[in-house]
Design an enzyme around this catalytic site. Structure first.
Site, PDB file in Angstrom:
ATOM      1  N   PRO A 178      -5.981 -49.626   1.048  1.00 30.96           N
ATOM      2  CA  PRO A 178      -6.814 -50.459   0.171  1.00 30.96           C
ATOM      3  C   PRO A 178      -6.503 -51.947   0.324  1.00 30.96           C
ATOM      4  O   PRO A 178      -7.265 -52.800  -0.142  1.00 30.96           O
ATOM      5  CB  PRO A 178      -6.491 -49.958  -1.243  1.00 30.96           C
ATOM      6  CG  PRO A 178      -5.331 -49.049  -1.124  1.00 30.96           C
ATOM      7  CD  PRO A 178      -5.179 -48.650   0.306  1.00 30.96           C
ATOM      8  N   ARG A 233     -21.933 -43.177  15.131  1.00 29.97           N
ATOM      9  CA  ARG A 233     -23.396 -43.249  15.243  1.00 29.97           C
ATOM     10  C   ARG A 233     -23.866 -44.505  15.968  1.00 29.97           C
ATOM     11  O   ARG A 233     -25.031 -44.620  16.316  1.00 29.97           O
ATOM     12  CB  ARG A 233     -24.061 -43.094  13.879  1.00 29.97           C
ATOM     13  CG  ARG A 233     -23.702 -44.157  12.882  1.00 29.97           C
ATOM     14  CD  ARG A 233     -24.191 -43.789  11.490  1.00 29.97           C
ATOM     15  NE  ARG A 233     -25.637 -43.778  11.401  1.00 29.97           N
ATOM     16  CZ  ARG A 233     -26.401 -44.869  11.441  1.00 29.97           C
ATOM     17  NH1 ARG A 233     -25.840 -46.050  11.582  1.00 29.97           N
ATOM     18  NH2 ARG A 233     -27.704 -44.774  11.334  1.00 29.97           N
ATOM     19  N   ASP A 241     -31.129 -49.770  11.134  1.00 29.42           N
ATOM     20  CA  ASP A 241     -30.315 -49.427   9.976  1.00 29.42           C
ATOM     21  C   ASP A 241     -30.356 -50.469   8.893  1.00 29.42           C
ATOM     22  O   ASP A 241     -30.515 -51.637   9.162  1.00 29.42           O
ATOM     23  CB  ASP A 241     -28.837 -49.374  10.387  1.00 29.42           C
ATOM     24  CG  ASP A 241     -28.525 -48.150  11.149  1.00 29.42           C
ATOM     25  OD1 ASP A 241     -29.332 -47.234  11.109  1.00 29.42           O
ATOM     26  OD2 ASP A 241     -27.464 -48.145  11.786  1.00 29.42           O
ATOM     27  N   GLU A 276       2.415 -43.348  -2.013  1.00 33.52           N
ATOM     28  CA  GLU A 276       2.179 -44.720  -2.497  1.00 33.52           C
ATOM     29  C   GLU A 276       1.971 -45.714  -1.360  1.00 33.52           C
ATOM     30  O   GLU A 276       1.722 -46.883  -1.589  1.00 33.52           O
ATOM     31  CB  GLU A 276       3.354 -45.175  -3.381  1.00 33.52           C
ATOM     32  CG  GLU A 276       3.402 -44.502  -4.727  1.00 33.52           C
ATOM     33  CD  GLU A 276       2.088 -44.642  -5.504  1.00 33.52           C
ATOM     34  OE1 GLU A 276       1.704 -45.776  -5.792  1.00 33.52           O
ATOM     35  OE2 GLU A 276       1.479 -43.608  -5.818  1.00 33.52           O
TER      36      GLU A 276
HETATM   37  N1  ADE Z   1      -6.282 -45.349   1.218  1.00 32.64           N
HETATM   38  C1  ADE Z   1      -6.348 -45.306  -0.133  1.00 32.64           C
HETATM   39  N2  ADE Z   1      -7.365 -46.021  -0.600  1.00 32.64           N
HETATM   40  C2  ADE Z   1      -7.993 -46.557   0.492  1.00 32.64           C
HETATM   41  C3  ADE Z   1      -9.117 -47.402   0.658  1.00 32.64           C
HETATM   42  N3  ADE Z   1      -9.801 -47.863  -0.387  1.00 32.64           N
HETATM   43  N4  ADE Z   1      -9.465 -47.749   1.903  1.00 32.64           N
HETATM   44  C4  ADE Z   1      -8.755 -47.307   2.959  1.00 32.64           C
HETATM   45  N5  ADE Z   1      -7.675 -46.508   2.867  1.00 32.64           N
HETATM   46  C5  ADE Z   1      -7.302 -46.133   1.639  1.00 32.64           C
END
Ligand code: ADE
Length: 262
Positions: free
Chosen positions: A88, A153, A168, A115
């Protein structure tokens, strides 16, 4: 395009690789895909891939040695590959990134769990960190599938007769125009007449206008980011004039000439 996924859950990928356009691309040899697991690069009896964080705190961290061993193995199989950590904290994934990843020949997709991964692995073995959105998944596996799906794709020949990636949503900065199929009337709603007219120029113009208006209504942020072409400015001005006219012609509320608002 060749993919290797680094994951402690390789089984999650079989259904994804067996179905749909991705499945067909693998069968036809347009892409290759495989998974390797840090569990195979552990040295203890329990095949441990996680450990408690230094400094204390909640959750577990992916141990560096098995993960590094797995990524090095993947790199030995795909020496030209870019290695991507799904996290994330990474760069937001979008269509533009999908296009640039599709131009590479090979990707190693590293899925974090728990984590997170020990920071030192990222520093030495990861080329790029990628996030699929501002939310936290339980691991990088679904994120890796999203990246592979969007990238595959775009690999020439994978979409077959099912359409062109050039049309697209996002490829020209706009959402895609509305699509319809048979029947011509569904629950009282008709397919726009022009789409059944056979007039390709008119259909083209309708689709351009529809894509623009949809983007304006649903994702104004995209239009602001991208800006307007002169012909798009004209289309929006026409809509603006039509709405002004409607407001002028419309009697004030309360003086509705047709009871029931027909
Ligand atoms: N792992 C956990 N959350 C994630 C996300 N939002 N994007 C990529 N990998 C992740």
């Amino acid at each position: 395009m060749d993919y290797i996924v680094v994951t402690i859950f390789p089984e999650m990928f079989s259904p994804f690789w067996d179905h749909g356009i991705v499945g067909r691309a693998i069968k036809e040899g347009k892409i290759t895909a495989g998974a390797v697991t840090p569990r195979d690069f552990t040295e203890d009896r329990h095949r441990t891939t996680d450990d408690r964080p230094f400094g204390g705190g909640m959750g577990m961290v992916m141990k560096p040695e098995p993960l590094a061993g797995t990524i090095r193995f993947a790199k030995s199989r795909l020496p030209e590959a870019q290695s991507i950590l799904l996290t994330p904290q990474g760069r937001p994934f979008d269509q533009q990134m999908a296009v640039s990843l599709a131009s590479l020949g090979a990707l190693i997709l590293v899925c974090g769990r728990y984590e997170g991964v020990d920071e030192r692995v990222g520093e030495s073995l990861i080329d790029l960190e990628v996030s699929v959105g501002d939310y936290v998944l339980t691991g990088g596996e679904l994120a890796a599938m999203i990246v592979m799906d969007a990238v595959t794709r775009l690999v020439p020949g994978t979409l077959g007769g099912e359409g062109s990636a050039q049309e697209d949503s996002f490829s020209n900065g706009l959402l895609e125009y509305a699509q319809y199929t048979r029947p011509r009337i569904f629950e009282g709603q008709k397919v726009p007449e022009v789409l059944c007219s056979g007039n390709h120029k008119a259909i083209e113009a309708w689709r351009r206008e529809n894509a623009l208006i949809r983007t304006f209504l649903k994702r104004r942020d995209l239009l602001i980011k991208r800006g307007l072409k002169p012909e798009e400015r004209k289309i929006l001005q026409k809509w603006y004039r039509d709405i002004e006219q409607l407001l002028k012609d419309q009697p004030l509320s309360g003086s509705d000439p047709l009871p029931g608002g027909q």
